[in-house]
Motif scaffolding. Structure first.
Motif, PDB file in Angstrom:
ATOM      1  N   TYR A 105       0.824  -1.213   0.000  1.00 23.99           N
ATOM      2  CA  TYR A 105       0.000   0.000   0.000  1.00 23.99           C
ATOM      3  C   TYR A 105       0.859   1.264   0.000  1.00 23.99           C
ATOM      4  CZ  TYR A 105      -4.060  -2.880   1.285  1.00 23.99           C
ATOM      5  OH  TYR A 105      -5.072  -3.804   1.298  1.00 23.99           O
ATOM      6  N   HIS A 120      -3.626   9.336   1.435  1.00 19.07           N
ATOM      7  CA  HIS A 120      -4.361   8.134   1.844  1.00 19.07           C
ATOM      8  C   HIS A 120      -3.375   6.975   1.962  1.00 19.07           C
ATOM      9  CE1 HIS A 120      -7.876  10.439   0.708  1.00 19.07           C
ATOM     10  NE2 HIS A 120      -7.293  10.663  -0.450  1.00 19.07           N
ATOM     11  N   ASP A 121      -3.460   6.225   3.071  1.00 18.54           N
ATOM     12  CA  ASP A 121      -2.507   5.130   3.314  1.00 18.54           C
ATOM     13  C   ASP A 121      -2.892   3.823   2.630  1.00 18.54           C
ATOM     14  OD1 ASP A 121      -0.702   6.548   4.771  1.00 18.54           O
ATOM     15  OD2 ASP A 121      -1.611   6.092   6.712  1.00 18.54           O
ATOM     16  N   LYS A 122      -4.144   3.715   2.201  1.00 14.62           N
ATOM     17  CA  LYS A 122      -4.615   2.409   1.713  1.00 14.62           C
ATOM     18  C   LYS A 122      -4.790   2.359   0.196  1.00 14.62           C
ATOM     19  CE  LYS A 122      -4.814  -0.239   5.371  1.00 14.62           C
ATOM     20  NZ  LYS A 122      -3.921  -1.404   5.428  1.00 14.62           N
TER      21      LYS A 122
END
Ligand SMILES: [Zn+2]
Length: 207
Positions: A105, A120-122
């Motif tokens: 990710y 955004h981390d995902k």
């Protein structure tokens, strides 16, 4: 000219501008989309890539990940004191090391500057299906403008003429980059002013 903020929520902002010509509204919109510098990955150095995606496709995907940054800390490479050679004022390195099986990710990238990280981390980059498959790389992010490549586009912007008033516009702005929406709007106004300034000086030289 009168500007009123009508609403602000997360990356979105709605504001009205009274007392301007359609050409001004159009110029402001274009600047917000394609002139305000934002941060994106430009180079990727792969040490290891066992994933199903080729290096090129992965680098392209990583380029599209919006990154936060401190606007005061970074210059565009072309305007930097290093004259575009690359230094800590115009480049930042992000390191990615991951072993399968797993999904890789955006949040797995470790930045060398705390102000620069994915919004955004995902966001999935690739997947490692088998045990011990590996991804190891170093990515370099730098500032750029939407007019150079869509990955640096600052925002999505639309506006409409307010009912029955020819000189009044309502803007809808959504930041799709790592720059806060109010910062983006005020940077656009500054850039527009600088452009008029430069134009004025150029015209004077013609005389
Ligand atoms: Zn530099």
């Amino acid at each position: 000219m009168k500007v009123d903020v009508l609403s602000r929520k997360g990356p979105e902002m709605k504001f009205s501008v009274d007392g301007v010509k359609p050409a001004f509204a159009s110029a402001l919109r274009r600047i917000m989309i394609s002139e305000v510098p934002t941060m994106a990955i430009e180079f990727v150095d792969f040490k290891k890539n066992d994933s199903a995606l080729t290096d090129e496709i992965m680098a392209n995907r990583m380029g599209m990940i919006p990154l936060t940054f401190d606007p005061k800390a970074y210059s565009l490479p072309g305007e930097c004191k290093c004259e575009g050679k690359g230094c800590s004022s115009c480049q930042v390195t992000l390191v990615l090391k991951k072993k399968g099986p797993c999904v890789v990710y955006s949040g797995d990238m470790k930045s060398t500057d705390r102000s620069v990280r994915p919004v955004h981390d995902k966001i999935p980059i690739t997947e490692l299906f088998v045990k011990d498959e590996e991804v190891q790389l170093e990515a370099v992010a730098q500032l750029g403008r939407g007019r150079d490549h869509a990955k640096w586009q600052g925002a999505v912007v639309g506006y409409k003429v307010e009912d029955n008033k020819k000189d009044s516009f309502v803007f809808n702005v959504e930041s799709i980059s790592g720059i806060e929406v109010d910062e983006l709007v005020s940077r656009s106004a500054e850039l527009l002013e600088t452009k008029f300034d430069e134009f004025g000086k150029a015209v004077k030289k013609l005389k």
